[in-house]
Design an enzyme around this catalytic site. Structure first.
Site, mmCIF file in Angstrom:
data_model
loop_
_atom_site.group_PDB
_atom_site.id
_atom_site.type_symbol
_atom_site.label_atom_id
_atom_site.label_comp_id
_atom_site.label_asym_id
_atom_site.label_seq_id
_atom_site.Cartn_x
_atom_site.Cartn_y
_atom_site.Cartn_z
ATOM 1 N N THR A 60 0.832 -1.206 0.000
ATOM 2 C CA THR A 60 0.000 0.000 0.000
ATOM 3 C C THR A 60 0.865 1.255 0.000
ATOM 4 O OG1 THR A 60 -1.803 -1.148 1.114
ATOM 5 C CG2 THR A 60 -1.783 1.248 1.265
ATOM 6 N N GLN A 167 1.091 -9.431 -6.083
ATOM 7 C CA GLN A 167 0.660 -10.816 -6.293
ATOM 8 C C GLN A 167 1.611 -11.600 -7.191
ATOM 9 O OE1 GLN A 167 -1.879 -12.380 -4.880
ATOM 10 N NE2 GLN A 167 -2.484 -10.541 -3.746
ATOM 11 N N THR A 225 13.472 4.903 10.729
ATOM 12 C CA THR A 225 14.493 3.897 11.031
ATOM 13 C C THR A 225 14.200 2.602 10.292
ATOM 14 O OG1 THR A 225 14.809 4.892 13.185
ATOM 15 C CG2 THR A 225 15.574 2.620 12.927
ATOM 16 N N CYS A 313 -20.977 -9.932 1.743
ATOM 17 C CA CYS A 313 -21.115 -10.187 3.171
ATOM 18 C C CYS A 313 -19.798 -10.560 3.829
ATOM 19 C CB CYS A 313 -22.128 -11.288 3.415
ATOM 20 S SG CYS A 313 -23.800 -10.667 3.287
#
Lengths: 383, 282
Positions: A60, A167, A225, A313
């Site tokens: 990300t 991926q 760091t 869901c």
């Protein structure tokens, strides 16, 4: 999982070699050599040069760093070209840039097999494009995109090319030495290293503005760091991935194909989502009609089978997979889509077990479902 | 993976009363394949006593949708229609040992299916079709009346909660402002109902009003505006006219007028019912 060799290599860096590689004293300073060794292994894995490898926190951060840097170094260009099926790390950043920062984003569509249309790519990339961001392989379907070819189109227009290869790295051979790709994102946990470590490849000579500003670490390109245990882990993981690549890729593909054929043969109204040739060797995305993904996952989980679903869901949002919807997979199957991911540690016995359990699970859930009967009103199928 | 109670898991792995009922005299249906869940409820009702003799279901959906259906059939069997109609979505959730907030719509679906079945038995149109009102959420087809109903019954205060209970606002998100207005409106009515027994709005000095308005802006309004990069400032109070200036992203926001309505609703509710809000250029 974290490879045993990786875990073993990184553990001394917590209690014994816990220094800071940027320190002047030798206790910390000599760790800089270990960081450099890891950098070398990463460079070898993807055909890059040493200074082109920048460590950070993962996929990300790499995606955001690449895209924002391109926009900052080319302020006169106000357009971004990307696809509708990117990982949320790219997708939501681009939505934000369009909504709040006034950038024009061109969203490339995919066909029913999940493939891009190269004519559309050519039509959308222009002299106004700052960056083209197209993933190397899709995380839900495993479909591989022709990123080298797209990079050439970007370069013809003076635009930068970024690819999210989280991926793909370690699953397919990647050699950036003669490519037109400027940025590539990769993440540790997908390579059997640990979570929280990743790399942004930055092609030599590419103008760059850091995403995280502060100290001089990573040649002034990424402050903070160094995550030494993570970097060491990723180095070892990269070395293992390269060693296993060709042998394990065909091994995974064989198991994956066995799983695919087995499920297609035993479960009616099931199909594969995504192109079956241009695909990562470890990914299988199947749609089971008239049943819902979370219910499948729960029943598989009870048997000890872990997978993921494009169902609404299962994700906590109410919208089913944006990838499958962009492909035009009908709603009858989107909610019942399951992604099986294999690794070099998957065994034949595990595949046999999945093949023995999943058909029963689907059959049971279908017996509960009000849909799927021959008299069911097909008008409910929304395309 | 969701944190489900053991009761819920039991109803998912061993659902009760699955199947169709050959001699059903009431069938209720809600949901669709496109929405991701659907429930078909079959009832056998004794016409003499109006008792629910048998209840069966068929459900397409996630774990909590199947468990909610199973729980519903267990809860209504043996009850009369009148008794069973008193069961709310909250009761279904409680029967299952609670539902994750994001899954409350599954319990709402159970209650809706029962209402639809009763309407079918009585020869009335299905409640969903009967529901008056305007479409608010186009993605999931939810009307303002439906939203009012769940906000009222479950005392909901945020858009996220409304999404969890009805799915409204869970798609493109364009209706969030409309849902905000409905919540403010219903909550205003609820507050009034609660306050009815109490003394009427007390008289306040201008200084008291300003202090109270500042407090409400600070606690109720500004945090959410600042989340979106906006802000609001109290410029003046002229009698009952509250003069406000919107700042930051709010100045260019197309839903600024909605924001004004929401602020006015809050101030009427929490400070004084006579207040009106006027907006000045920043």
């Amino acid at each position: 999982m974290v490879a045993p060799e990786v875990f073993e290599a990184m553990t001394p860096y917590f209690m014994e070699k816990y220094g800071n590689p940027s320190s002047m004293h030798s206790f910390g300073g000599k760790l800089a050599r270990d960081v450099a060794a890891a950098r070398e292994k990463l460079a070898t894995l993807i055909g890059a040069q040493l200074q082109e490898i920048m460590f950070n926190s993962g996929g990300t951060e790499s995606d955001a760093t690449a895209i924002l840097s391109a926009l900052n170094t080319m302020p006169q260009r106000r357009e971004i070209v990307t696809t509708r099926v990117e990982h949320p790390a790219v997708l939501n950043l681009c939505k934000y840039l369009a909504r709040f920062k006034g950038y024009r984003v061109h969203w490339l569509s995919v066909d029913r097999k999940g493939l891009l249309n190269m004519d559309e790519v050519r039509a959308k990339v222009s002299d106004q494009t700052a960056i083209v961001s197209v993933m190397w392989a899709n995380n839900e379907t495993g479909v591989i995109f022709p990123v080298r070819e797209i990079a050439e189109i970007a370069n013809e227009h003076g635009a930068l090319m970024h690819t999210d290869a989280v991926q793909a790295v370690g699953k397919v051979p990647i050699d950036l030495s003669d490519s037109g790709i400027h940025f590539l994102s990769l993440s540790g946990h997908k390579l059997h290293a640990v979570k929280g470590i990743g790399v942004l490849y930055i092609k030599k000579g590419t103008r760059f503005v850091p995403f995280i500003m502060g100290g001089h670490q990573e040649s002034n390109r990424r402050a903070g760091t160094e995550n030494v245990p993570g970097i060491v882990a990723l180095g070892v993981a990269a070395e293992l991935a390269r060693k296993h690549l060709s042998e394990k890729a065909s091994f995974m593909a064989r198991l994956r194909d066995r799983l695919q054929e087995g499920l297609l043969a035993t479960v009616p109204n099931a199909h594969v989502n995504g192109h079956t040739d241009d695909r990562l060797p470890n990914t299988l995305n199947m749609g089971f009609e008239f049943v819902e993904g979370e219910a499948i996952l729960m029943r598989m989980d009870e048997k000890g089978i872990c997978a993921s679903s494009g169902s609404a869901c299962a994700s906590g949002s109410l919208e089913p997979s944006h990838v499958l919807r962009a492909m035009g997979v009908p709603f009858t199957a989107v909610h019942g889509s399951i992604r099986f991911s294999l690794s070099r540690y998957t065994t034949d016995e595990e595949i046999d077990f999945v093949l023995s359990e999943v058909p029963n699970i689907i059959a049971f859930l279908r017996s509960l479902s009000p849909f799927g009967r021959t008299d069911f009103d097909r008008a409910c199928v929304v395309q | 993976m969701w944190e489900y109670s053991d009761t819920l898991k039991d109803h998912f792995f061993n659902p009760r009363n699955v199947g169709e009922l050959e001699d059903a005299n009431a069938v209720g249906e809600v949901g669709s394949l496109a929405c991701g869940d659907a429930l078909r409820l079959y009832l056998k009702i004794d016409p003499e006593s109006e008792k629910i003799v048998d209840a069966r279901f068929k459900t397409f959906g996630c774990g909590s949708a199947i468990a909610s259906s199973s729980a519903l059939t267990e809860m209504i069997r043996g009850k009369t229609i009148e008794e069973a109609l008193k069961i709310t979505n909250k009761d279904i959730a409680a029967y299952l040992g609670g539902l994750p907030p994001e899954k409350m719509h599954c319990s709402v679906m159970g209650r809706d299916a029962f209402e639809a079945a009763v309407a079918c038995y009585r020869g009335e149109p299905a409640p969903r079709e009967k529901l008056e009102g305007n479409l608010v959420c186009e993605c999931f087809g939810v009307t303002d009346e439906q939203i009012r109903k769940v906000v009222r019954e479950n005392n909901l205060t945020t858009v996220d909660q409304v999404t969890n209970y009805t799915k409204a606002g869970g798609g493109c998100g364009q209706c969030h402002d409309k849902i905000d207005v409905i919540i403010a409106e219903v909550q205003g009515i609820l507050k009034k109902e609660r306050a009815k027994s109490k003394a009427p709005a007390k008289r306040m000095t201008t200084i008291q009003k300003i202090a109270k308005i500042q407090e409400v802006l600070e606690q109720e309004i500004r945090p959410s505006l600042q989340n979106d990069g906006g802000d609001v400032e109290l410029v003046d109070l002229d009698g009952d006219k509250v003069i406000l200036a919107l700042r930051g992203m709010c100045t260019s926001c197309p839903s600024a007028s909605v924001t004004r309505q929401v602020i006015e609703g809050k101030l009427k509710e929490l400070v004084h019912p006579d207040l009106v809000v006027e907006e000045v250029e920043a």
